[in-house]
Design an enzyme around this catalytic site. Structure first.
Site, PDB file in Angstrom:
ATOM      1  N   THR A   8      23.291   6.737   0.805  1.00  0.00           N
ATOM      2  CA  THR A   8      24.221   5.602   0.882  1.00  0.00           C
ATOM      3  C   THR A   8      23.417   4.307   0.893  1.00  0.00           C
ATOM      4  O   THR A   8      22.264   4.276   1.322  1.00  0.00           O
ATOM      5  CB  THR A   8      25.122   5.681   2.124  1.00  0.00           C
ATOM      6  OG1 THR A   8      24.364   5.401   3.302  1.00  0.00           O
ATOM      7  CG2 THR A   8      25.758   7.075   2.251  1.00  0.00           C
ATOM      8  N   ALA A  10      22.483   2.858  -1.851  1.00  0.00           N
ATOM      9  CA  ALA A  10      21.466   3.174  -2.845  1.00  0.00           C
ATOM     10  C   ALA A  10      21.310   2.125  -3.933  1.00  0.00           C
ATOM     11  O   ALA A  10      20.430   2.249  -4.784  1.00  0.00           O
ATOM     12  CB  ALA A  10      21.792   4.523  -3.499  1.00  0.00           C
ATOM     13  N   SER A  11      22.130   1.098  -3.932  1.00  0.00           N
ATOM     14  CA  SER A  11      22.091   0.131  -5.025  1.00  0.00           C
ATOM     15  C   SER A  11      20.977  -0.901  -4.877  1.00  0.00           C
ATOM     16  O   SER A  11      20.671  -1.609  -5.838  1.00  0.00           O
ATOM     17  CB  SER A  11      23.440  -0.590  -5.145  1.00  0.00           C
ATOM     18  OG  SER A  11      23.718  -1.324  -3.960  1.00  0.00           O
ATOM     19  N   GLY A  13      17.408  -2.394  -2.079  1.00  0.00           N
ATOM     20  CA  GLY A  13      16.608  -2.269  -0.872  1.00  0.00           C
ATOM     21  C   GLY A  13      16.004  -0.910  -0.628  1.00  0.00           C
ATOM     22  O   GLY A  13      15.509  -0.240  -1.545  1.00  0.00           O
ATOM     23  N   ILE A  14      16.035  -0.487   0.632  1.00  0.00           N
ATOM     24  CA  ILE A  14      15.410   0.772   1.039  1.00  0.00           C
ATOM     25  C   ILE A  14      16.068   1.957   0.343  1.00  0.00           C
ATOM     26  O   ILE A  14      15.381   2.888  -0.100  1.00  0.00           O
ATOM     27  CB  ILE A  14      15.484   0.928   2.570  1.00  0.00           C
ATOM     28  CG1 ILE A  14      14.692  -0.189   3.254  1.00  0.00           C
ATOM     29  CG2 ILE A  14      14.956   2.290   3.005  1.00  0.00           C
ATOM     30  CD1 ILE A  14      14.866  -0.234   4.760  1.00  0.00           C
ATOM     31  N   GLY A  15      17.392   1.954   0.243  1.00  0.00           N
ATOM     32  CA  GLY A  15      18.080   3.046  -0.428  1.00  0.00           C
ATOM     33  C   GLY A  15      17.655   3.181  -1.871  1.00  0.00           C
ATOM     34  O   GLY A  15      17.443   4.295  -2.373  1.00  0.00           O
ATOM     35  N   SER A 138      16.414   0.952  12.817  1.00  0.00           N
ATOM     36  CA  SER A 138      15.697  -0.316  12.864  1.00  0.00           C
ATOM     37  C   SER A 138      15.069  -0.495  14.232  1.00  0.00           C
ATOM     38  O   SER A 138      15.611  -0.016  15.243  1.00  0.00           O
ATOM     39  CB  SER A 138      16.662  -1.474  12.584  1.00  0.00           C
ATOM     40  OG  SER A 138      16.046  -2.723  12.831  1.00  0.00           O
ATOM     41  N   TYR A 151      24.723  -6.633  14.067  1.00  0.00           N
ATOM     42  CA  TYR A 151      23.809  -5.652  13.470  1.00  0.00           C
ATOM     43  C   TYR A 151      23.025  -4.908  14.555  1.00  0.00           C
ATOM     44  O   TYR A 151      22.912  -3.679  14.521  1.00  0.00           O
ATOM     45  CB  TYR A 151      22.861  -6.372  12.517  1.00  0.00           C
ATOM     46  CG  TYR A 151      21.844  -5.488  11.848  1.00  0.00           C
ATOM     47  CD1 TYR A 151      22.160  -4.781  10.698  1.00  0.00           C
ATOM     48  CD2 TYR A 151      20.545  -5.379  12.354  1.00  0.00           C
ATOM     49  CE1 TYR A 151      21.217  -3.981  10.075  1.00  0.00           C
ATOM     50  CE2 TYR A 151      19.598  -4.579  11.745  1.00  0.00           C
ATOM     51  CZ  TYR A 151      19.934  -3.885  10.595  1.00  0.00           C
ATOM     52  OH  TYR A 151      18.999  -3.076   9.986  1.00  0.00           O
TER      53      TYR A 151
END
Length: 336
Positions: A8, A10-11, A13-15, A138, A151
């Site tokens: 999830t 996935a578009s 950054g980290i994903g 995080s 966050y």
């Protein structure tokens, strides 16, 4: 047979960086996010790197949409081996400037999105008695900072939820594993399109790492899920140790520095905002894995190397303690 991996967020950054690593292994990668432009670009990368992509646009805050992702993944690619929860949203602002709707939305995506993904994964993994779930956490889930109350609260909740679930799996004697990869500040597009009421461009707290460092940590956690959590980046380790040794002092330090360190003097706010709607709707909107801080982001981490080599763990722990003590001394002098 290739692994089937659901990611999830996935578009970008980290994903996005994690999807690339699994593609290089020849995995079947289910790409989940709201932004179809970023998803399509990620799918092209996965295919070019040797994996088989499946694009599933979804809002992880909606459990029905997440369940539909899981159903499609198993129907088209086979049993899910690894589920990685990485999607999130945030608001950069003092708490009293965040509306109830904004706080709720951040919690729904950043916390309940992980709960929804974990539920759908377990529904399929528990009967087979195998599978791994990785929560991309995080350092802010253990040490909160100003301007990110929604966050930080969500990341704290993920830790509590995952610890509870882990004990339930141990009670069952289950071979399904769940682990958390705790991240430092990472150079992702988050800081370009996050909702913000700051006067300057939001930025991660330095030092900043590239998404590839984080992705390697996620992959390692998925490959070695018996540990309850992994810390990615030396600053993550040092921050958590400092918080254990001197939390009140760290409060004072962050009160003094935490506002300025999360704003970039050289960039104005972008005006983009993906809290309720994605900003990468078309291929031209794709942001890739990296954010706006390539010039200052680190592509390597000494701590990452230590984690991969167990013989060096004791050395790494000692270095982390020394780093924390040194950090506390610096905090003392600055907060005085």
């Amino acid at each position: 047979m290739p692994l089937t991996v659901v990611i999830t967020g996935a578009s970008a950054g980290i994903g996005r960086a994690t999807a690339r690593l699994y593609a290089r292994r020849g995995a079947d990668v289910v790409l989940v996010a709201r932004g179809e432009g970023g998803l399509e670009a990620a799918a092209d990368e996965v295919a070019a790197l040797g994996g088989r992509p499946l694009v599933r646009p979804a809002d992880v805050a909606d459990p029905a949409q997440v369940e539909a992702v899981a159903e499609a993944a198993e129907k088209e690619l086979g049993p899910i081996d690894v589920w990685i929860n990485c999607a999130f949203s945030s608001v950069f602002a003092p708490f009293d400037e965040i509306t109830p709707e904004e706080f709720e939305r951040t919690t729904q995506v950043t916390y309940l999105g992980f709960v929804n993904g974990t539920r759908s994964a377990l529904t399929r993994m528990l009967p087979r008695d195998r599978g791994t779930i990785v929560q991309v956490g995080s350092a802010l889930g253990e040490r909160s900072i100003p301007l990110q109350s929604a966050y930080c609260g969500a990341k704290h909740a993920i830790n509590g939820f995952t610890s509870s679930l882990r004990t339930e799996l141990l009670h069952r004697g289950s071979n399904v594993h769940v682990t958390v990869a705790q991240m430092p500040g990472v150079n992702t597009p988050q800081f370009t399109w996050v909702r913000s009421r700051l006067s300057r461009h939001p930025m991660p707290v330095p030092p900043v790492y590239q998404p590839e460092v984080a992705a390697r940590g996620v992959l390692y956690a998925a490959d070695h899920p018996r540990r309850k959590q992994y810390y990615v980046g030396g600053t993550t380790v040092a921050t958590l140790w400092a918080n254990r040794f001197a939390p009140a002092l760290l409060d004072r330090y962050l009160a003094r520095t935490g506002f300025g360190s999360q704003q970039d003097d050289g960039r104005p706010p972008t005006g983009l905002d993906n809290l309720f709607e994605p900003v990468d709707r078309r291929p031209a909107d794709d942001q890739g894995a990296h954010g706006a801080f390539d010039d200052s982001a680190h592509a390597r981490s000494w701590q990452e190397t230590l984690v991969r080599h167990p013989a060096a763990t004791a050395l790494g722990a000692g270095a982390a303690v020394l780093g924390a003590v040194s950090g506390i001394r610096r905090l003392t002098s600055r907060a005085a």
